[in-house]
Design a protein around this motif. Structure first.
Motif, PDB file in Angstrom:
ATOM      1  N   HIS A  25      60.140  30.001  66.246  1.00 56.19           N
ATOM      2  CA  HIS A  25      60.965  30.412  65.107  1.00 56.19           C
ATOM      3  C   HIS A  25      61.250  29.227  64.184  1.00 56.19           C
ATOM      4  O   HIS A  25      61.148  29.351  62.965  1.00 56.19           O
ATOM      5  N   ALA A  26      61.587  28.088  64.763  1.00 56.64           N
ATOM      6  CA  ALA A  26      61.886  26.910  63.938  1.00 56.64           C
ATOM      7  C   ALA A  26      60.680  26.565  63.080  1.00 56.64           C
ATOM      8  O   ALA A  26      60.809  26.253  61.894  1.00 56.64           O
ATOM      9  N   GLN A  27      59.491  26.653  63.680  1.00 55.14           N
ATOM     10  CA  GLN A  27      58.285  26.331  62.909  1.00 55.14           C
ATOM     11  C   GLN A  27      58.065  27.305  61.762  1.00 55.14           C
ATOM     12  O   GLN A  27      57.685  26.902  60.673  1.00 55.14           O
ATOM     13  N   THR A  28      58.335  28.592  62.019  1.00 58.84           N
ATOM     14  CA  THR A  28      58.154  29.588  60.936  1.00 58.84           C
ATOM     15  C   THR A  28      59.069  29.296  59.761  1.00 58.84           C
ATOM     16  O   THR A  28      58.705  29.572  58.623  1.00 58.84           O
ATOM     17  N   ILE A  29      60.282  28.810  60.061  1.00 53.21           N
ATOM     18  CA  ILE A  29      61.176  28.553  58.941  1.00 53.21           C
ATOM     19  C   ILE A  29      61.094  27.093  58.472  1.00 53.21           C
ATOM     20  O   ILE A  29      61.924  26.624  57.717  1.00 53.21           O
ATOM     21  N   GLY A  30      60.076  26.397  58.961  1.00 54.30           N
ATOM     22  CA  GLY A  30      59.803  25.049  58.458  1.00 54.30           C
ATOM     23  C   GLY A  30      60.738  23.975  58.977  1.00 54.30           C
ATOM     24  O   GLY A  30      60.988  22.995  58.287  1.00 54.30           O
ATOM     25  N   ARG A  31      61.235  24.168  60.192  1.00 57.03           N
ATOM     26  CA  ARG A  31      62.104  23.126  60.766  1.00 57.03           C
ATOM     27  C   ARG A  31      61.403  22.392  61.891  1.00 57.03           C
ATOM     28  O   ARG A  31      60.708  22.996  62.694  1.00 57.03           O
ATOM     29  N   GLN A  32      61.638  21.095  61.951  1.00 55.19           N
ATOM     30  CA  GLN A  32      61.057  20.256  62.993  1.00 55.19           C
ATOM     31  C   GLN A  32      61.972  20.256  64.204  1.00 55.19           C
ATOM     32  O   GLN A  32      63.127  19.869  64.092  1.00 55.19           O
ATOM     33  N   VAL A  33      61.463  20.684  65.346  1.00 55.88           N
ATOM     34  CA  VAL A  33      62.236  20.538  66.579  1.00 55.88           C
ATOM     35  C   VAL A  33      61.309  19.957  67.643  1.00 55.88           C
ATOM     36  O   VAL A  33      60.089  20.026  67.513  1.00 55.88           O
ATOM     37  N   HIS A  34      61.885  19.369  68.662  1.00 54.81           N
ATOM     38  CA  HIS A  34      61.084  18.785  69.734  1.00 54.81           C
ATOM     39  C   HIS A  34      61.500  19.363  71.071  1.00 54.81           C
ATOM     40  O   HIS A  34      62.691  19.523  71.335  1.00 54.81           O
ATOM     41  N   LEU A  35      60.511  19.640  71.901  1.00 50.80           N
ATOM     42  CA  LEU A  35      60.801  20.128  73.238  1.00 50.80           C
ATOM     43  C   LEU A  35      60.921  18.944  74.199  1.00 50.80           C
ATOM     44  O   LEU A  35      60.095  18.030  74.194  1.00 50.80           O
ATOM     45  N   VAL A  36      61.981  18.964  75.009  1.00 54.07           N
ATOM     46  CA  VAL A  36      62.135  17.961  76.065  1.00 54.07           C
ATOM     47  C   VAL A  36      62.119  18.710  77.395  1.00 54.07           C
ATOM     48  O   VAL A  36      62.921  19.620  77.604  1.00 54.07           O
ATOM     49  N   ASN A  37      61.215  18.340  78.276  1.00 53.57           N
ATOM     50  CA  ASN A  37      61.197  18.977  79.588  1.00 53.57           C
ATOM     51  C   ASN A  37      61.894  18.107  80.618  1.00 53.57           C
ATOM     52  O   ASN A  37      61.501  16.977  80.859  1.00 53.57           O
ATOM     53  N   LEU A  38      62.936  18.660  81.237  1.00 55.09           N
ATOM     54  CA  LEU A  38      63.655  17.909  82.268  1.00 55.09           C
ATOM     55  C   LEU A  38      63.404  18.472  83.661  1.00 55.09           C
ATOM     56  O   LEU A  38      64.077  18.105  84.609  1.00 55.09           O
ATOM     57  N   ASP A  39      62.450  19.390  83.762  1.00 50.91           N
ATOM     58  CA  ASP A  39      62.166  19.968  85.071  1.00 50.91           C
ATOM     59  C   ASP A  39      60.948  19.286  85.678  1.00 50.91           C
ATOM     60  O   ASP A  39      59.821  19.519  85.242  1.00 50.91           O
ATOM     61  N   PRO A  40      61.161  18.420  86.692  1.00 47.67           N
ATOM     62  CA  PRO A  40      60.027  17.688  87.250  1.00 47.67           C
ATOM     63  C   PRO A  40      59.071  18.602  88.007  1.00 47.67           C
ATOM     64  O   PRO A  40      57.970  18.190  88.351  1.00 47.67           O
TER      65      PRO A  40
END
Ligand SMILES: Nc1nc2c(ncn2[C@@H]2O[C@H](COP(=O)(O)OP(=O)(O)OP(=O)(O)O)[C@@H](O)[C@H]2O)c(=O)[nH]1
Ligand SMILES: [Mg+2]
Length: 274
Positions: A25-40
């Protein structure tokens, strides 16, 4: 300003799916977000995480070399992360306007028994100057079983109090509820805004007086605290994801104190869009 939303909730609640939906959704509305994975122990992701605890430490290695089971191993991984916080700082770099979506593991031990996630939240907030919020997901299927549902409400309360950040609770997988016949909006409403007296209708409550007394105490507790209510989440609906993102943005006051941007070409004659 830097922002981070921690996506929490019990195993299988739909955290990773929600993270993907938020990113799409963020990409569709032109926003930059980053995924952080904390599950080893995470397997694979729809979007490649920008920061991934598995690059620091691998659960399988920990289990093999230190002979831990999966849960002890997970706690070891988190302790290792907290002892190597400069790794996170390096990975984050010095971007000014990050918006991180942090996919957290579901084990309640990490929140309450050993407050590892609360320590991480505090570090991001105080040392790295992030504005932090959290979401707590519970599966809409919990509404099929009142006892399970209220156990979920109490785990949400516990997570909210121990994380110490602002938090929105989400009732995930609402697409599954839509398809169930005979569930009226009003009935679902008694769960979204939890009506503890639902517990009095529970059949087990009548047959077992001790259980009944416990339920009454829980009803009192939830009524007194009155801090948990759920926003419905249906990842198959862009409207629903958008509504949830707006709530998260509001909670963190996203963008409210950004400087109004001067168009680049008026500012320094640079026409590139970097
Ligand atoms: N119908 C439906 N299924 C969903 C939804 N969200 C997740 N699921 C399914 O629920 C299961 C668990 O989803 P995940 O997103 O992996 O849940 P999780 O909370 O990340 O799970 P853990 O990381 O193992 O704690 C998967 O089979 C998903 O396909 C949803 O909104 N609707
Ligand atoms: Mg997951």
């Amino acid at each position: 300003m830097r922002y981070a939303v921690m996506v929490t909730g019990p195993a299988g609640a739909g955290k990773s799916t929600f993270c993907s939906a938020l990113i799409t959704h963020a990409q569709t509305i032109g926003r930059q977000v980053h995924l952080v994975n904390l599950d080893p122990a995470a397997d694979k992701f729809e979007y490649e995480p920008t920061i991934d605890i598995r690059d620091l430490i691998n659960l399988e290695d920990v289990m093999e070399e230190l002979e831990f089971g999966p849960n002890g191993g997970l706690i070891y991984c988190f302790e290792y992360l907290l002892n190597n916080l400069d790794w996170i700082e390096d990975e984050l770099g010095s971007y000014e306007d990050d918006y991180l979506i942090i996919d957290c593991p579901g084990q309640i031990e990490l929140y309450t028994h050993i407050p590892l996630l609360p320590r991480l939240a505090a570090y991001l907030q105080t040392s790295l100057n992030f504005r932090i919020s959290a979401t707590y997901l519970i599966d809409s299927q919990f509404m099929q079983d009142k006892n399970k549902f209220f156990a979920g409400v109490m785990s949400a309360m516990s997570c909210m109090l121990s994380l110490g950040t602002s938090m929105i609770c989400l009732m995930s997988k609402m697409d599954l509820v839509k398809d169930q016949k005979g569930r009226t909006k009003r009935e679902v409403g008694r769960y979204l805004d939890p009506d503890p007296t639902l517990l009095f209708d529970s059949p087990d409550s009548e047959s077992n007086p001790k259980f009944n007394a416990l339920n009454r105490a829980v009803v009192g507790l939830i009524e007194d605290q009155n801090i948990v209510s759920f926003l419905p989440l249906d990842v198959t609906s862009e409207d629903s994801v958008n509504t949830v993102l707006s709530h998260i943005d509001n909670m963190m006051q996203y963008g409210e104190d950004e400087e109004p941007k001067v168009p680049k070409d008026m500012d320094d004659g640079d026409f590139g869009d970097d």
